[in-house]
Design a protein around this motif. Sequence first.
Motif, PDB file in Angstrom:
ATOM      1  N   THR A  35      -9.753 -48.477 -63.307  1.00  0.00           N
ATOM      2  CA  THR A  35     -10.032 -48.918 -62.009  1.00  0.00           C
ATOM      3  C   THR A  35     -11.077 -47.935 -61.372  1.00  0.00           C
ATOM      4  N   ILE A  36     -11.225 -46.809 -62.220  1.00  0.00           N
ATOM      5  CA  ILE A  36     -12.260 -45.803 -61.771  1.00  0.00           C
ATOM      6  C   ILE A  36     -13.794 -46.494 -62.005  1.00  0.00           C
ATOM      7  N   GLU A  37     -14.591 -46.149 -60.906  1.00  0.00           N
ATOM      8  CA  GLU A  37     -15.814 -46.430 -60.961  1.00  0.00           C
ATOM      9  C   GLU A  37     -16.647 -45.279 -61.547  1.00  0.00           C
ATOM     10  N   VAL A  38     -16.917 -45.126 -62.680  1.00  0.00           N
ATOM     11  CA  VAL A  38     -17.555 -44.041 -63.326  1.00  0.00           C
ATOM     12  C   VAL A  38     -18.954 -43.835 -62.940  1.00  0.00           C
ATOM     13  N   ARG A  39     -19.378 -42.702 -62.497  1.00  0.00           N
ATOM     14  CA  ARG A  39     -20.702 -42.443 -62.075  1.00  0.00           C
ATOM     15  C   ARG A  39     -21.280 -41.396 -63.062  1.00  0.00           C
ATOM     16  N   PRO A  40     -21.863 -41.723 -63.886  1.00  0.00           N
ATOM     17  CA  PRO A  40     -22.489 -40.949 -64.954  1.00  0.00           C
ATOM     18  C   PRO A  40     -23.509 -40.002 -64.622  1.00  0.00           C
ATOM     19  N   ASP A  41     -24.349 -40.495 -63.576  1.00  0.00           N
ATOM     20  CA  ASP A  41     -25.671 -39.832 -63.048  1.00  0.00           C
ATOM     21  C   ASP A  41     -25.256 -38.952 -61.842  1.00  0.00           C
ATOM     22  N   ASP A  42     -24.116 -38.876 -61.098  1.00  0.00           N
ATOM     23  CA  ASP A  42     -23.987 -38.015 -60.102  1.00  0.00           C
ATOM     24  C   ASP A  42     -23.500 -36.700 -60.577  1.00  0.00           C
ATOM     25  N   ARG A  43     -24.149 -35.584 -59.761  1.00  0.00           N
ATOM     26  CA  ARG A  43     -23.528 -34.243 -60.218  1.00  0.00           C
ATOM     27  C   ARG A  43     -22.366 -33.802 -59.493  1.00  0.00           C
ATOM     28  N   PHE A  44     -21.922 -34.560 -58.328  1.00  0.00           N
ATOM     29  CA  PHE A  44     -20.527 -34.634 -57.800  1.00  0.00           C
ATOM     30  C   PHE A  44     -20.185 -36.031 -57.067  1.00  0.00           C
ATOM     31  N   VAL A  45     -19.012 -36.397 -56.840  1.00  0.00           N
ATOM     32  CA  VAL A  45     -18.623 -37.670 -56.057  1.00  0.00           C
ATOM     33  C   VAL A  45     -17.439 -37.169 -55.141  1.00  0.00           C
ATOM     34  N   ASP A  46     -17.819 -37.250 -53.799  1.00  0.00           N
ATOM     35  CA  ASP A  46     -16.871 -37.366 -52.884  1.00  0.00           C
ATOM     36  C   ASP A  46     -16.307 -38.589 -52.518  1.00  0.00           C
ATOM     37  N   SER A  47     -15.091 -38.868 -52.695  1.00  0.00           N
ATOM     38  CA  SER A  47     -14.673 -40.252 -52.385  1.00  0.00           C
ATOM     39  C   SER A  47     -13.488 -39.833 -51.083  1.00  0.00           C
ATOM     40  N   GLY A  48     -13.405 -38.953 -50.227  1.00  0.00           N
ATOM     41  CA  GLY A  48     -12.796 -38.638 -49.169  1.00  0.00           C
ATOM     42  C   GLY A  48     -11.803 -37.617 -49.708  1.00  0.00           C
ATOM     43  N   GLU A  49     -10.572 -38.112 -50.260  1.00  0.00           N
ATOM     44  CA  GLU A  49      -9.491 -37.374 -50.497  1.00  0.00           C
ATOM     45  C   GLU A  49      -9.391 -36.473 -51.776  1.00  0.00           C
ATOM     46  N   VAL A  50     -10.632 -37.055 -52.723  1.00  0.00           N
ATOM     47  CA  VAL A  50     -10.819 -36.398 -53.924  1.00  0.00           C
ATOM     48  C   VAL A  50     -12.167 -36.066 -54.140  1.00  0.00           C
ATOM     49  N   VAL A  51     -12.709 -34.839 -54.552  1.00  0.00           N
ATOM     50  CA  VAL A  51     -13.773 -34.720 -55.184  1.00  0.00           C
ATOM     51  C   VAL A  51     -14.013 -34.414 -56.634  1.00  0.00           C
ATOM     52  N   THR A  52     -14.804 -34.939 -57.405  1.00  0.00           N
ATOM     53  CA  THR A  52     -15.045 -34.722 -58.651  1.00  0.00           C
ATOM     54  C   THR A  52     -16.371 -34.282 -58.759  1.00  0.00           C
ATOM     55  N   ALA A  53     -16.703 -33.314 -59.980  1.00  0.00           N
ATOM     56  CA  ALA A  53     -17.834 -32.889 -60.159  1.00  0.00           C
ATOM     57  C   ALA A  53     -18.204 -33.050 -61.806  1.00  0.00           C
ATOM     58  N   ALA A  54     -19.307 -33.088 -62.070  1.00  0.00           N
ATOM     59  CA  ALA A  54     -19.800 -33.387 -63.501  1.00  0.00           C
ATOM     60  C   ALA A  54     -19.467 -31.951 -64.106  1.00  0.00           C
ATOM     61  N   GLY A  55     -20.192 -31.734 -65.296  1.00  0.00           N
ATOM     62  CA  GLY A  55     -19.914 -30.844 -66.108  1.00  0.00           C
ATOM     63  C   GLY A  55     -20.202 -29.290 -65.764  1.00  0.00           C
ATOM     64  N   VAL A  56     -19.801 -28.296 -65.946  1.00  0.00           N
ATOM     65  CA  VAL A  56     -19.770 -26.591 -65.760  1.00  0.00           C
ATOM     66  C   VAL A  56     -20.321 -26.644 -64.793  1.00  0.00           C
ATOM     67  N   SER A  57     -21.867 -26.383 -64.658  1.00  0.00           N
ATOM     68  CA  SER A  57     -22.775 -25.903 -63.568  1.00  0.00           C
ATOM     69  C   SER A  57     -22.516 -26.898 -62.296  1.00  0.00           C
TER      70      SER A  57
END
Length: 195
Positions: free
Chosen positions: A139-161
Amino acid sequence: MTQIAIVLFDGVEELDFAGPWEVLAAWAAQFPDDRVSVFTVADTTDLVTCAKGLRVAPDHTWETAPATDVLLVPGGFGINGKLEDEAFLERLRAEAGRGTLVTSVCTGALALAAAGLLRNRPATTWWGRLDRLAELDATIEVRPDDRFVDSGEVVTAAGVSAGIDMALHLVVRLHSVERAREVRRYIQYDPEPPV
């Protein structure tokens, strides 16, 4: 006081936690009136051996840590064991259930997915594990080109830097664009890759 916890575990990727630590601890140190505290948390306070061999002493265990407003889960090869560690996944769920802003850097997003925290959300991770992120939760909308994704209660970042960029975003979200610019200037973060 805004309490920011950075999770440590054996095999954690050094820059995944140290990059955001630098941003957030610089904010706390340079602007004490903003009332920000940053600390590390792990299963024990024994030394953690990181992915490249750095050894770090966590500040707190899960039991001794202050109530957390922001939780940052870094990646590294050590995250693989955490994907089936039900006690760890339940801690992530409990933090999210308390209203903690849950964030990740690199493959830390895999743990968030395994805990069910990315269900029906956009998210990203290190480019080499984007497929694994999708496998953990279709169900995850994978965003391969984003440095980070803020979806409200959760924020994910891509690799390392990308964790540094995400941490600066957290300063914006928790305070202001101006404060984030001041922190970025203080740490002299002006990426100009030579290659």
